[in-house]
Motif scaffolding. Structure first.
Motif, PDB file in Angstrom:
ATOM      1  N   GLY A 121       0.794  -1.222   0.000  1.00  0.00           N
ATOM      2  CA  GLY A 121       0.000   0.000   0.000  1.00  0.00           C
ATOM      3  C   GLY A 121       0.827   1.273   0.000  1.00  0.00           C
ATOM      4  N   HIS A 122       2.142   1.129   0.293  1.00  0.00           N
ATOM      5  CA  HIS A 122       2.994   2.317   0.264  1.00  0.00           C
ATOM      6  C   HIS A 122       3.454   2.588  -1.171  1.00  0.00           C
ATOM      7  N   GLN A 123       3.806   3.810  -1.415  1.00  0.00           N
ATOM      8  CA  GLN A 123       4.361   4.205  -2.718  1.00  0.00           C
ATOM      9  C   GLN A 123       5.617   3.376  -3.021  1.00  0.00           C
ATOM     10  N   PRO A 124       5.770   2.839  -4.241  1.00  0.00           N
ATOM     11  CA  PRO A 124       7.015   2.114  -4.557  1.00  0.00           C
ATOM     12  C   PRO A 124       8.236   3.034  -4.437  1.00  0.00           C
TER      13      PRO A 124
END
Ligand SMILES: [Zn+2]
Ligand SMILES: [Zn+2]
Length: 364
Positions: free
Chosen positions: A113-116
């Motif tokens: 769910g975090h930004q790559p």
């Protein structure tokens, strides 16, 4: 920032402009100084091991800290570091028992769910083993880096992160070779040469280097091999057994193939130990004579030299600065990022030890 991207197995690396995120609290942003080209990168490049594409290869890297996350202690902007594929959590049973390299949570990816960490035109790009060193910058978990002394040249420091720590660790930590023991090393590339010089460092009485390329055998002699065996011209198992009057105490397989692992086991004398360092294909198999185990022979594997990365990097850096181990002769060529593809494509035919990608503006 610019990176060499593997878009598809079998196709050349592509130089591309990638977006790199800001550090999360536990992360560090690095400016890359140098990145060694290792066989583990090659395994992904040719499809021997799977990886999520597109991918930035490179895991044997040195650099300078550019930014640190809010939770990161002990690292400051400007620190010189090397990277390791074995980040660690510090909490699992393997970390708690001192086996950091076996950590169950190596912190190679961000939470779901975090930004790559890396993107190209908004699409995620995978940094190999959470590193991705064939690039101008890297965003990594803080446990994947270890600081090195300012007087250690960064192009040499990069090699500590994989080739040197794996070779030395295999001898010191995994196999625990003792002074006076006899050693055979199958495969004399970047890691194998470090098995050879580590065996010399601990005082092995006989160090027999085995390879098919005469240039690699000559280099092994310079790193401390007492004998060399051309595996293309003779049966190396028979020759090693003859040279040692029945077999060695320790054999190291640094190729990553079932057949050479069987050879390593065949070279053992009574109570000998064969240690597998090379990374084999997932479908490769080993067959050994069952009866030989009754001679108290052992076959074992190791990972990253069973190392405790921050401790071992500090030790190896010190040994180099004290003139007790070689790093300079491990670098056979310094290349630019745009030559990374050529280095990977020609790796199996190369007689050199290590090709190192350098970013000259960062090396000073
Ligand atoms: Zn490697
Ligand atoms: Zn852990």
């Amino acid at each position: 920032m610019k990176a060499a991207v593997l878009e598809a197995v079998g196709s050349p690396l592509v130089l591309a402009e990638l977006a790199i995120d800001e550090p999360e609290p536990d992360e560090v942003l690095l400016r890359v100084a140098a990145a060694g080209v290792c066989h583990s990168d090659h395994n992904l490049y040719v499809g021997n091991l799977p990886g999520a594409l597109p991918l930035v290869l490179g895991h044997e890297v040195s650099g300078v800290v550019e930014r640190v996350g809010s939770n990161v202690g002990g690292l400051r902007v400007g620190d010189r570091v090397v990277t390791c594929p074995s980040g660690f959590c510090g909490r699992c049973r393997w970390c708690m028992s001192g086996h950091l390299h076996l950590c169950l949570d190596k912190n190679r990816t961000r939470l779901d769910g975090h930004q790559p960490r890396l993107t190209r035109d908004g699409e995620p790009v995978t940094p190999f083993v959470g590193l991705g060193g064939f690039a101008e910058q890297m965003l990594v978990h803080h446990s994947s880096v270890a600081t090195v002394p300012a007087e250690l040249p960064l192009d040499l420091a990069a090699l500590l992160g994989c080739a040197v720590i794996t070779g030395f660790g295999s001898v010191l930590n995994t196999a625990r070779v003792r002074p006076g023991q006899t050693v055979a090393v199958i495969g004399c590339g970047g890691v194998g040469l470090n098995v050879v010089q580590a065996a010399r460092y601990v005082g092995a009485s006989r160090i027999i280097a085995v390879d098919r390329l005469s240039a690699k055998l000559a280099r092994a002699s310079a790193f401390g091999a007492t004998d060399v065996v051309d595996a293309g011209a003779t049966d190396p198992v028979q020759v090693v057994r003859e040279l040692t009057g029945g077999g060695v105490d320790h054999a190291f397989e640094v190729v990553g193939r079932g057949t050479t692992i069987e050879q390593a086991f065949g070279m053992l004398g009574l109570r000998g130990t064969a240690t597998v360092v090379g990374v084999a294909r997932p479908d490769d198999r080993v067959t050994i004579p069952a009866l030989a185990l009754l001679s108290e022979k052992r076959l074992q594997g190791g990972q990253m030299g069973s190392s405790r990365f921050p401790l071992d990097v500090a030790l190896l850096a010190r040994l180099y600065l004290d003139g007790r181990i070689q790093l300079d002769a491990l670098v056979s060529e310094r290349i630019g990022l745009d030559d990374a593809d050529t280095a990977l494509r020609t790796m199996n035919d190369s007689t050199g030890a290590r090709s190192v990608i350098t970013f000259p503006g960062v090396l000073q």
